[in-house]
Design a protein around this motif. Structure first.
Motif, PDB file in Angstrom:
ATOM      1  N   SER A 224     -71.139 -22.180  63.795  1.00  9.44           N
ATOM      2  CA  SER A 224     -71.375 -22.007  65.374  1.00  9.44           C
ATOM      3  C   SER A 224     -72.448 -22.079  65.780  1.00  9.44           C
ATOM      4  O   SER A 224     -72.403 -22.956  66.792  1.00  9.44           O
ATOM      5  CB  SER A 224     -70.948 -20.566  65.294  1.00  9.44           C
ATOM      6  OG  SER A 224     -70.886 -20.137  66.846  1.00  9.44           O
TER       7      SER A 224
ATOM      8  N   GLU B 254     -70.375 -19.947  53.923  1.00  8.45           N
ATOM      9  CA  GLU B 254     -69.753 -20.856  54.712  1.00  8.45           C
ATOM     10  C   GLU B 254     -69.416 -22.133  54.196  1.00  8.45           C
ATOM     11  O   GLU B 254     -70.499 -22.571  53.442  1.00  8.45           O
ATOM     12  CB  GLU B 254     -70.529 -21.088  56.055  1.00  8.45           C
ATOM     13  CG  GLU B 254     -70.603 -19.697  56.848  1.00  8.45           C
ATOM     14  CD  GLU B 254     -71.280 -19.896  58.207  1.00  8.45           C
ATOM     15  OE1 GLU B 254     -70.962 -21.048  58.916  1.00  8.45           O
ATOM     16  OE2 GLU B 254     -72.340 -19.415  58.347  1.00  8.45           O
TER      17      GLU B 254
ATOM     18  N   GLU C 235     -63.367 -15.036  56.680  1.00  5.36           N
ATOM     19  CA  GLU C 235     -62.869 -15.074  57.881  1.00  5.36           C
ATOM     20  C   GLU C 235     -63.877 -14.550  58.911  1.00  5.36           C
ATOM     21  O   GLU C 235     -64.395 -13.463  58.779  1.00  5.36           O
ATOM     22  CB  GLU C 235     -61.348 -14.290  58.081  1.00  5.36           C
ATOM     23  CG  GLU C 235     -60.510 -14.689  56.966  1.00  5.36           C
ATOM     24  CD  GLU C 235     -59.637 -15.972  57.617  1.00  5.36           C
ATOM     25  OE1 GLU C 235     -59.488 -15.865  58.731  1.00  5.36           O
ATOM     26  OE2 GLU C 235     -58.930 -16.523  56.913  1.00  5.36           O
ATOM     27  N   TYR C 236     -63.852 -15.240  59.892  1.00  3.42           N
ATOM     28  CA  TYR C 236     -64.746 -14.838  61.159  1.00  3.42           C
ATOM     29  C   TYR C 236     -63.927 -14.620  62.233  1.00  3.42           C
ATOM     30  O   TYR C 236     -64.177 -14.903  63.306  1.00  3.42           O
ATOM     31  CB  TYR C 236     -65.881 -15.598  61.216  1.00  3.42           C
ATOM     32  CG  TYR C 236     -66.849 -15.817  60.427  1.00  3.42           C
ATOM     33  CD1 TYR C 236     -67.844 -14.833  59.982  1.00  3.42           C
ATOM     34  CD2 TYR C 236     -66.799 -16.765  59.355  1.00  3.42           C
ATOM     35  CE1 TYR C 236     -68.693 -14.925  59.017  1.00  3.42           C
ATOM     36  CE2 TYR C 236     -67.719 -16.970  58.224  1.00  3.42           C
ATOM     37  CZ  TYR C 236     -68.695 -15.836  58.192  1.00  3.42           C
ATOM     38  OH  TYR C 236     -69.482 -16.022  57.055  1.00  3.42           O
ATOM     39  N   LYS C 237     -62.596 -13.847  62.051  1.00  2.00           N
ATOM     40  CA  LYS C 237     -61.963 -13.510  63.105  1.00  2.00           C
ATOM     41  C   LYS C 237     -61.402 -14.593  63.949  1.00  2.00           C
ATOM     42  O   LYS C 237     -61.366 -14.856  65.159  1.00  2.00           O
ATOM     43  CB  LYS C 237     -62.234 -12.453  63.935  1.00  2.00           C
ATOM     44  CG  LYS C 237     -62.449 -11.324  63.333  1.00  2.00           C
ATOM     45  CD  LYS C 237     -62.974 -10.024  64.143  1.00  2.00           C
ATOM     46  CE  LYS C 237     -63.355  -8.720  63.312  1.00  2.00           C
ATOM     47  NZ  LYS C 237     -63.910  -7.587  63.824  1.00  2.00           N
TER      48      LYS C 237
ATOM     49  N   GLY D  78     -68.322 -19.544  61.216  1.00  2.00           N
ATOM     50  CA  GLY D  78     -69.128 -18.774  60.766  1.00  2.00           C
ATOM     51  C   GLY D  78     -70.764 -18.793  61.514  1.00  2.00           C
ATOM     52  O   GLY D  78     -70.630 -19.816  62.429  1.00  2.00           O
ATOM     53  N   PRO D  79     -71.626 -17.890  61.185  1.00  2.00           N
ATOM     54  CA  PRO D  79     -72.666 -17.978  62.245  1.00  2.00           C
ATOM     55  C   PRO D  79     -73.570 -19.162  62.111  1.00  2.00           C
ATOM     56  O   PRO D  79     -73.953 -19.732  63.268  1.00  2.00           O
ATOM     57  CB  PRO D  79     -73.632 -16.708  61.673  1.00  2.00           C
ATOM     58  CG  PRO D  79     -72.799 -16.221  60.636  1.00  2.00           C
ATOM     59  CD  PRO D  79     -71.596 -16.687  60.360  1.00  2.00           C
TER      60      PRO D  79
ATOM     61  N   SER E 210     -61.985 -23.389  55.826  1.00  2.00           N
ATOM     62  CA  SER E 210     -61.736 -22.054  55.507  1.00  2.00           C
ATOM     63  C   SER E 210     -61.002 -21.797  53.989  1.00  2.00           C
ATOM     64  O   SER E 210     -60.965 -20.684  53.603  1.00  2.00           O
ATOM     65  CB  SER E 210     -60.436 -21.472  56.504  1.00  2.00           C
ATOM     66  OG  SER E 210     -59.292 -22.174  56.610  1.00  2.00           O
TER      67      SER E 210
ATOM     68  N   SER F  83     -65.433 -25.639  60.759  1.00  2.00           N
ATOM     69  CA  SER F  83     -65.239 -24.838  59.607  1.00  2.00           C
ATOM     70  C   SER F  83     -64.386 -25.304  58.572  1.00  2.00           C
ATOM     71  O   SER F  83     -63.141 -25.935  59.125  1.00  2.00           O
ATOM     72  CB  SER F  83     -64.872 -23.388  59.967  1.00  2.00           C
ATOM     73  OG  SER F  83     -65.937 -22.802  60.813  1.00  2.00           O
TER      74      SER F  83
END
Length: 140
Positions: free
Chosen positions: A116, A79, A106-108, A112-113, A93, A91
């Motif tokens: 987030s 990330e 990509e985290y849809k 990212g964890p 990207s 983020s």
């Protein structure tokens, strides 16, 4: 804004790296808050949706573009995110450099964890849902 990268370590933990305050990187409350929250996980607090077994190792040091490319090519760059007053945490990207194009996982459409978790925790503190180390003062 301040830039951070999340890199997978060989031991399964994560390194979270940000450039040092060297005169070109501005100090800020959001940067300091993110560093404090990262250092506190999981000993003093658990960041939302991150395992308590996950260790986050923070580092303030120069990040080179060559390192970013190498981490990306090896699959270790998980990330990238920026922090600041206006964006809180958001983020990154894609990073372009010379003839290289670093496209992050990509985290849809979501962060990212780690990104987030930091965003959620900071907003929870800002909006008074969570008390953390006296950062908030109730007003009557």
């Amino acid at each position: 804004m301040n830039f951070f990268v999340v890199v997978k370590r060989d031991d399964g933990d994560l390194d979270v790296v940000t450039p040092p305050l060297d005169g070109t990187i501005l100090p800020g409350v959001t940067r300091d808050s993110v560093l404090s929250l990262l250092a506190a996980h999981p000993a003093a607090t658990s960041l939302p949706n991150l395992s308590n077994k996950m260790r986050l190792h923070t580092h303030e040091r120069t990040i080179t573009m060559s390192e970013l490319v190498a981490w990306h090519q090896s699959g270790k760059l998980l990330e990238c995110f920026v922090v600041g007053t206006a964006v809180v945490v958001t983020s990154v990207s894609r990073i372009g450099w010379e003839d290289k194009d670093i496209v992050l996982p990509e985290y849809k459409g979501a962060m990212g964890p780690v990104t987030s978790a930091l965003h959620q925790r900071l907003v929870d503190i800002q909006e008074g849902r969570i008390e953390w180390q006296g950062w908030s003062v109730p007003c009557q």
